[in-house]
Design an enzyme around this catalytic site. Structure first.
Site, PDB file in Angstrom:
ATOM      1  N   PRO A 155       0.811  -1.220   0.000  1.00  0.00           N
ATOM      2  CA  PRO A 155       0.000   0.000   0.000  1.00  0.00           C
ATOM      3  C   PRO A 155       0.847   1.275   0.000  1.00  0.00           C
ATOM      4  O   PRO A 155       0.341   2.351  -0.328  1.00  0.00           O
ATOM      5  CB  PRO A 155      -0.803  -0.105   1.306  1.00  0.00           C
ATOM      6  CG  PRO A 155      -0.790  -1.550   1.674  1.00  0.00           C
ATOM      7  CD  PRO A 155       0.502  -2.097   1.144  1.00  0.00           C
TER       8      PRO A 155
ATOM      9  N   ARG B 136      -0.009  -7.802 -21.639  1.00  0.00           N
ATOM     10  CA  ARG B 136      -0.690  -7.430 -22.886  1.00  0.00           C
ATOM     11  C   ARG B 136       0.101  -6.410 -23.705  1.00  0.00           C
ATOM     12  O   ARG B 136      -0.187  -6.202 -24.884  1.00  0.00           O
ATOM     13  CB  ARG B 136      -2.125  -6.969 -22.629  1.00  0.00           C
ATOM     14  CG  ARG B 136      -2.243  -5.658 -21.902  1.00  0.00           C
ATOM     15  CD  ARG B 136      -3.702  -5.290 -21.654  1.00  0.00           C
ATOM     16  NE  ARG B 136      -4.402  -4.793 -22.840  1.00  0.00           N
ATOM     17  CZ  ARG B 136      -4.240  -3.573 -23.345  1.00  0.00           C
ATOM     18  NH1 ARG B 136      -3.381  -2.729 -22.818  1.00  0.00           N
ATOM     19  NH2 ARG B 136      -4.910  -3.194 -24.414  1.00  0.00           N
TER      20      ARG B 136
ATOM     21  N   ASP C 282      -5.901   2.326 -27.828  1.00  0.00           N
ATOM     22  CA  ASP C 282      -7.226   2.445 -27.240  1.00  0.00           C
ATOM     23  C   ASP C 282      -7.203   3.558 -26.216  1.00  0.00           C
ATOM     24  O   ASP C 282      -6.177   4.006 -25.772  1.00  0.00           O
ATOM     25  CB  ASP C 282      -7.820   1.112 -26.784  1.00  0.00           C
ATOM     26  CG  ASP C 282      -7.044   0.457 -25.666  1.00  0.00           C
ATOM     27  OD1 ASP C 282      -6.364   1.167 -24.920  1.00  0.00           O
ATOM     28  OD2 ASP C 282      -7.129  -0.771 -25.567  1.00  0.00           O
TER      29      ASP C 282
HETATM   30  C1  9D3 Z   1      -3.499  -0.994   9.081  1.00  0.00           C
HETATM   31  C2  9D3 Z   1      -2.645  -0.378   8.053  1.00  0.00           C
HETATM   32  N1  9D3 Z   1      -2.721  -1.048   6.744  1.00  0.00           N
HETATM   33  C3  9D3 Z   1      -2.072  -0.197   5.725  1.00  0.00           C
HETATM   34  C4  9D3 Z   1      -3.060   0.512   4.880  1.00  0.00           C
HETATM   35  C5  9D3 Z   1      -2.009  -2.318   6.830  1.00  0.00           C
HETATM   36  C6  9D3 Z   1      -2.096  -3.170   5.636  1.00  0.00           C
HETATM   37  C7  9D3 Z   1      -3.274  -3.353   4.926  1.00  0.00           C
HETATM   38  C8  9D3 Z   1      -3.321  -4.214   3.842  1.00  0.00           C
HETATM   39  C9  9D3 Z   1      -0.966  -3.838   5.219  1.00  0.00           C
HETATM   40  C10 9D3 Z   1      -1.014  -4.696   4.138  1.00  0.00           C
HETATM   41  C11 9D3 Z   1      -2.209  -4.882   3.462  1.00  0.00           C
HETATM   42  C12 9D3 Z   1      -2.261  -5.831   2.331  1.00  0.00           C
HETATM   43  N2  9D3 Z   1      -2.244  -5.124   1.032  1.00  0.00           N
HETATM   44  C13 9D3 Z   1      -1.277  -5.265   0.168  1.00  0.00           C
HETATM   45  O1  9D3 Z   1      -0.357  -6.026   0.408  1.00  0.00           O
HETATM   46  C14 9D3 Z   1      -1.294  -4.478  -1.045  1.00  0.00           C
HETATM   47  C15 9D3 Z   1      -2.214  -3.501  -1.523  1.00  0.00           C
HETATM   48  C16 9D3 Z   1      -3.436  -2.985  -0.984  1.00  0.00           C
HETATM   49  O2  9D3 Z   1      -3.936  -3.360   0.096  1.00  0.00           O
HETATM   50  N3  9D3 Z   1      -4.087  -2.025  -1.704  1.00  0.00           N
HETATM   51  C17 9D3 Z   1      -3.636  -1.553  -2.898  1.00  0.00           C
HETATM   52  N4  9D3 Z   1      -2.505  -1.992  -3.437  1.00  0.00           N
HETATM   53  C18 9D3 Z   1      -1.820  -2.968  -2.744  1.00  0.00           C
HETATM   54  S1  9D3 Z   1      -0.394  -3.640  -3.253  1.00  0.00           S
HETATM   55  C19 9D3 Z   1      -0.264  -4.612  -1.948  1.00  0.00           C
END
Ligand code: 9D3
Length: 259
Positions: free
Chosen positions: A88, A153, A168
């Site tokens: 994230p 792709r 596109d």
């Molecule tokens: C409580 C704080 N959270 C951060 C926003 C912790 C957290 C949430 C979700 C830590 C890891 C995750 C798992 N998500 C991913 O590994 C992830 C992700 C996502 O949740 N949203 C958008 N892109 C991605 S890329 C990897």
């Protein structure tokens, strides 16, 4: 291109890898996708891959050792390689990033689970961190599939002939114009007359105007980024006028699901 995915849940990828355009690209040897189960590199009687955070707090952290050993086990292909952590905290994945990645010889995608991976993996071995958007998922596997799909792709030869529509509209920075196919009348709704006219210049202009109209209404942020040519500016001015005359200044919606 060689694509390596490091994950605790390799089975999530099997349907994705076998179906559709990605599946065909794999079978045709245009992309070589390998899955590595991080758990195979875990040690101890329980093959532990996560542990409690130093300093305390909720949730678990992925241990560095198994990810490090999984990374070391991966064959190096070509010169242009990137190790990518799906997180994230990453840069937002968008089409321009997909294009850059599509020019690499090898991508190594690390899928995080739990609260994330030990910081020393990120600092020591990760070239690039990618997020797919601001919503909370349970791990990096779906984001990894999205990156793999968007990049695959773009690899030359993956989209054949009719589908190799690389201009596109998203590439163009505009939303697509409306599409119609047979029947000509469906539920009392007719296909716009212009599309039946056979006048290709008129059709091109109509589609361009519809693209600009939709983008203006639904994604004005995209229009702001784009340089418009003279024809586009004229079309936009007309669309603005029509919509103001109709009294539609903006769609006063307060939540995405409001009607
Ligand atoms: C409580 C704080 N959270 C951060 C926003 C912790 C957290 C949430 C979700 C830590 C890891 C995750 C798992 N998500 C991913 O590994 C992830 C992700 C996502 O949740 N949203 C958008 N892109 C991605 S890329 C990897």
């Amino acid at each position: 291109m060689r694509l390596d995915v490091l994950t605790l849940f390799p089975d999530l990828f099997t349907p994705f890898l076998n179906e559709s355009i990605v599946g065909r690209a794999v079978r045709r040897g245009l992309v070589d996708i390998r899955l590595t189960n991080i758990r195979s590199f875990a040690r101890g009687p329980h093959h532990t891959t996560d542990d409690r955070p130093y300093g305390g707090g909720d949730g678990m952290v992925m241990k560095p050792g198994p990810i490090f050993r999984a990374l070391q086990s991966i064959e190096r292909i070509g010169e242009k390689r990137r190790v990518i952590l799906l997180t994230p905290q990453g840069i937002r994945f968008e089409q321009s990033v997909a294009w850059e990645l599509s020019r690499m010889d090898q991508l190594v995608l690390i899928c995080g689970r739990y609260e994330g991976v030990d910081e020393r993996i990120r600092k020591g071995y990760v070239d690039l961190e990618i997020s797919i958007g601001d919503y909370v998922l349970t791990g990096g596997e779906l984001p990894a599939m999205i990156v793999a799909d968007a990049v695959t792709r773009l690899i030359p030869g993956v989209l054949g002939g009719e589908n190799s529509n690389l201009e596109d509209s998203f590439e163009e920075g505009l939303l697509e114009y409306p599409h119609y196919t047979r029947p000509r009348i469906f539920q009392n709704e007719e296909v716009p007359e212009v599309l039946l006219s056979g006048d290709h210049e008129k059709i091109r202009k109509w589609r361009r105007a519809e693209s600009i109209r939709r983008t203006f209404q639904k994604r004005p942020d995209l229009l702001e980024k784009k340089e418009l040519n003279r024809e586009d500016k004229e079309l936009l001015a007309e669309i603005r006028k029509e919509l103001t005359e109709a009294g539609v200044e903006k769609n006063g919606k307060t939540t995405p699901l409001a009607k």
